[in-house]
Design a protein around this motif. Structure first.
Motif, PDB file in Angstrom:
ATOM      1  N   LEU A 291      -1.941   0.979   7.252  1.00 50.33           N
ATOM      2  CA  LEU A 291      -2.316   1.897   6.182  1.00 50.33           C
ATOM      3  C   LEU A 291      -1.472   3.163   6.245  1.00 50.33           C
ATOM      4  N   PRO A 292      -0.858   3.568   5.139  1.00 49.61           N
ATOM      5  CA  PRO A 292      -0.070   4.810   5.144  1.00 49.61           C
ATOM      6  C   PRO A 292      -0.980   6.032   5.219  1.00 49.61           C
ATOM      7  N   GLY A 293      -0.448   7.113   5.779  1.00 49.45           N
ATOM      8  CA  GLY A 293      -1.223   8.330   5.947  1.00 49.45           C
ATOM      9  C   GLY A 293      -1.767   8.872   4.636  1.00 49.45           C
ATOM     10  N   SER A 294      -1.016   8.715   3.556  1.00 52.84           N
ATOM     11  CA  SER A 294      -1.460   9.236   2.261  1.00 52.84           C
ATOM     12  C   SER A 294      -2.744   8.558   1.803  1.00 52.84           C
ATOM     13  N   LEU A 295      -2.940   7.304   2.195  1.00 52.98           N
ATOM     14  CA  LEU A 295      -4.140   6.562   1.805  1.00 52.98           C
ATOM     15  C   LEU A 295      -5.316   6.914   2.717  1.00 52.98           C
ATOM     16  N   LEU A 296      -5.019   7.131   3.999  1.00 55.07           N
ATOM     17  CA  LEU A 296      -6.082   7.436   4.961  1.00 55.07           C
ATOM     18  C   LEU A 296      -6.842   8.694   4.582  1.00 55.07           C
ATOM     19  N   ALA A 297      -6.188   9.596   3.880  1.00 54.69           N
ATOM     20  CA  ALA A 297      -6.799  10.885   3.549  1.00 54.69           C
ATOM     21  C   ALA A 297      -7.661  10.827   2.291  1.00 54.69           C
ATOM     22  N   VAL A 298      -7.689   9.697   1.605  1.00 56.43           N
ATOM     23  CA  VAL A 298      -8.401   9.642   0.318  1.00 56.43           C
ATOM     24  C   VAL A 298      -9.919   9.717   0.483  1.00 56.43           C
ATOM     25  N   PRO A 299     -10.569   8.839   1.266  1.00 56.63           N
ATOM     26  CA  PRO A 299     -12.034   8.949   1.395  1.00 56.63           C
ATOM     27  C   PRO A 299     -12.427  10.162   2.242  1.00 56.63           C
ATOM     28  N   ARG A 300     -13.602  10.712   1.954  1.00 58.60           N
ATOM     29  CA  ARG A 300     -14.068  11.918   2.638  1.00 58.60           C
ATOM     30  C   ARG A 300     -14.139  11.732   4.148  1.00 58.60           C
ATOM     31  N   TYR A 301     -14.624  10.541   4.596  1.00 56.56           N
ATOM     32  CA  TYR A 301     -14.736  10.254   6.021  1.00 56.56           C
ATOM     33  C   TYR A 301     -13.588   9.380   6.531  1.00 56.56           C
ATOM     34  N   GLY A 302     -12.530   9.272   5.759  1.00 55.17           N
ATOM     35  CA  GLY A 302     -11.373   8.503   6.191  1.00 55.17           C
ATOM     36  C   GLY A 302     -11.653   7.013   6.277  1.00 55.17           C
TER      37      GLY A 302
ATOM     38  N   LEU B  13       0.821  -1.208   0.000  1.00 55.97           N
ATOM     39  CA  LEU B  13       0.000   0.000   0.000  1.00 55.97           C
ATOM     40  C   LEU B  13       0.854   1.257   0.000  1.00 55.97           C
ATOM     41  N   ARG B  14       2.000   1.183   0.675  1.00 52.61           N
ATOM     42  CA  ARG B  14       2.875   2.360   0.771  1.00 52.61           C
ATOM     43  C   ARG B  14       3.535   2.631  -0.580  1.00 52.61           C
ATOM     44  N   ASN B  15       3.550   3.873  -0.963  1.00 55.38           N
ATOM     45  CA  ASN B  15       4.158   4.297  -2.243  1.00 55.38           C
ATOM     46  C   ASN B  15       3.541   3.546  -3.429  1.00 55.38           C
TER      47      ASN B  15
ATOM     48  N   ALA C 161       1.010   4.484  -5.901  1.00 54.94           N
ATOM     49  CA  ALA C 161       0.169   5.551  -6.454  1.00 54.94           C
ATOM     50  C   ALA C 161      -0.995   4.986  -7.262  1.00 54.94           C
ATOM     51  N   ALA C 162      -0.761   3.868  -7.946  1.00 49.16           N
ATOM     52  CA  ALA C 162      -1.813   3.282  -8.778  1.00 49.16           C
ATOM     53  C   ALA C 162      -2.989   2.833  -7.919  1.00 49.16           C
ATOM     54  N   PHE C 163      -2.689   2.215  -6.767  1.00 49.95           N
ATOM     55  CA  PHE C 163      -3.782   1.764  -5.919  1.00 49.95           C
ATOM     56  C   PHE C 163      -4.497   2.957  -5.277  1.00 49.95           C
ATOM     57  N   ALA C 164      -3.737   3.969  -4.851  1.00 47.25           N
ATOM     58  CA  ALA C 164      -4.368   5.165  -4.274  1.00 47.25           C
ATOM     59  C   ALA C 164      -5.325   5.794  -5.272  1.00 47.25           C
ATOM     60  N   GLU C 165      -4.931   5.807  -6.534  1.00 52.58           N
ATOM     61  CA  GLU C 165      -5.798   6.365  -7.566  1.00 52.58           C
ATOM     62  C   GLU C 165      -7.025   5.478  -7.781  1.00 52.58           C
ATOM     63  N   GLN C 166      -6.843   4.158  -7.663  1.00 46.26           N
ATOM     64  CA  GLN C 166      -7.981   3.239  -7.789  1.00 46.26           C
ATOM     65  C   GLN C 166      -8.998   3.487  -6.671  1.00 46.26           C
ATOM     66  N   LEU C 167      -8.500   3.677  -5.442  1.00 49.15           N
ATOM     67  CA  LEU C 167      -9.391   3.965  -4.320  1.00 49.15           C
ATOM     68  C   LEU C 167     -10.105   5.290  -4.540  1.00 49.15           C
ATOM     69  N   ARG C 168      -9.362   6.291  -4.977  1.00 47.08           N
ATOM     70  CA  ARG C 168      -9.953   7.608  -5.225  1.00 47.08           C
ATOM     71  C   ARG C 168     -11.001   7.512  -6.334  1.00 47.08           C
TER      72      ARG C 168
ATOM     73  N   ASP D  80      -5.796   5.773  12.329  1.00 49.67           N
ATOM     74  CA  ASP D  80      -4.674   6.671  12.084  1.00 49.67           C
ATOM     75  C   ASP D  80      -3.475   5.810  11.684  1.00 49.67           C
ATOM     76  N   GLU D  81      -2.285   6.386  11.683  1.00 47.37           N
ATOM     77  CA  GLU D  81      -1.116   5.652  11.194  1.00 47.37           C
ATOM     78  C   GLU D  81      -0.526   4.702  12.232  1.00 47.37           C
ATOM     79  N   GLY D  82      -1.020   4.729  13.465  1.00 54.50           N
ATOM     80  CA  GLY D  82      -0.498   3.850  14.499  1.00 54.50           C
ATOM     81  C   GLY D  82      -1.156   2.484  14.476  1.00 54.50           C
ATOM     82  N   MET D  83      -0.749   1.642  15.422  1.00 49.52           N
ATOM     83  CA  MET D  83      -1.324   0.304  15.567  1.00 49.52           C
ATOM     84  C   MET D  83      -2.504   0.377  16.521  1.00 49.52           C
ATOM     85  N   ASP D  84      -3.699   0.568  15.963  1.00 50.55           N
ATOM     86  CA  ASP D  84      -4.936   0.624  16.754  1.00 50.55           C
ATOM     87  C   ASP D  84      -4.920   1.758  17.774  1.00 50.55           C
ATOM     88  N   THR D  85      -4.371   2.900  17.372  1.00 51.03           N
ATOM     89  CA  THR D  85      -4.222   4.030  18.285  1.00 51.03           C
ATOM     90  C   THR D  85      -5.223   5.155  18.035  1.00 51.03           C
TER      91      THR D  85
END
Length: 317
Positions: free
Chosen positions: A91-102, A64-66, A68-75, A139-144
């Protein structure tokens, strides 16, 4: 509400089905297919197989990290929110920000207790009588991440990890639908990180019987490892799988056989005794404990091998 669902094992199937009945699932994301069985046949995880059956859009990215193709697929899926349930990757932070409600995660413990990969198993091993499900904002932590919804679940005294997983899966399916219907209206409650405990992934070593534990601790461990790696003991170096363990009366040296009868085998613990109904010698089928004992010459006074903790590897210079 358009939902992207991230999950892999059978545990996640009731959650996927509940979401699918209430909302539009626009993308299913699962772990890649893996070799299974003696023939090492490439097999999709249960969630991927179900998505294919339903004709839902499916992605199985290796990373999932780096990516871009999958991030674009999710978007491009148009998902308003993503839900993770036993997906198995951070999940990397860049992916968490893609959906409107995270991303919302269904976690099988009352966070902050038992963060990590094996909360169901570790709760049983540690003798908990209550656990539950937490819906959290990932978030980016382990269940945090902050908690959105949480509900307790009493643990029945005879449940193993298998029965507890079924109950928690049904609970998670109900709670996530509630959380999605209230998306944006649930106030996030930060976790008290100072109270956090951890639930690391199990190893084969976790299944070994510690005869110097109390009978209750031995049985609780057996309940926790029932799915994998199962309960293992050794007699004269021979590996044995044990099943049907429960606490009983008895006193003796830890690991010492106290009684052998048609109901099974009674073995002393540090406190109390453990009754064992089934024994499976290595490379053989499971059999009633008294049948195995008779064939193996096991009788009162026979003592199982003591478990010794593995020696830590020396630190690298």
């Amino acid at each position: 509400m358009k939902v992207a669902f991230f999950g892999s094992p059978a545990f996640a199937l009731p959650v996927l089905e509940a979401i699918r009945e209430a909302f539009e699932v626009v993308l299913v994301v699962a772990q890649p297919d893996k070799p299974v069985g003696r023939g090492l046949k490439l097999t999709p995880p249960p969630v991927a197989a179900r998505a294919a059956e339903l004709g839902l859009p499916l992605a199985q990215p290796r990373r999932l990290r780096n990516n871009a193709a999958f991030a674009e697929q999710l978007r491009g899926s148009g998902a308003d929110v993503a839900v993770t349930c036993a997906y198995g990757k951070l999940l990397p932070g860049s992916l968490l920000a893609v959906p409107r409600y995270g991303f919302l995660n269904t976690h099988t413990s009352l966070l902050p207790k038992y963060r990590g990969a094996a909360p169901i198993q570790q709760a049983l091993i540690h003798g908990e009588t209550v656990t539950g499900t937490t819906i959290m904002q990932t978030d980016e932590g382990m269940d945090t991440g902050p908690v959105l919804l949480q509900e307790a679940l009493p643990i029945h005294a005879d449940w193993t990890a298998l029965e507890l997983a079924d109950a928690l899966s049904a609970q998670a399916a109900r709670l996530i639908v509630d959380a999605l219907r209230r998306a944006g209206d649930l106030p996030p409650q930060p976790q008290d990180h100072a109270q956090a405990t951890h639930a690391p992934m199990l190893s084969k070593e976790d299944g070994f019987v510690r005869w110097h534990d109390t009978a209750r601790q031995i049985v609780d461990r057996s309940r926790g490892v029932a799915a994998w790696p199962q309960t293992t003991a050794f007699l004269n170096g021979a590996r044995l799988k044990l099943a049907g363990l429960h606490v009983t009366d008895g006193h003796g040296h830890p690991g010492q056989v106290l009684r052998v009868d048609e109901d099974g085998l009674t073995v002393a613990a540090a406190e109390g005794a453990v009754h064992i109904r089934t024994v499976q010698p290595e490379t053989k089928k499971a059999q009633p404990a008294h049948t195995w004992a008779q064939a193996a010459g096991v009788q009162p006074g026979t003592t199982f091998d003591a478990w010794t903790p593995p020696t830590p590897e020396p630190a690298q210079p």
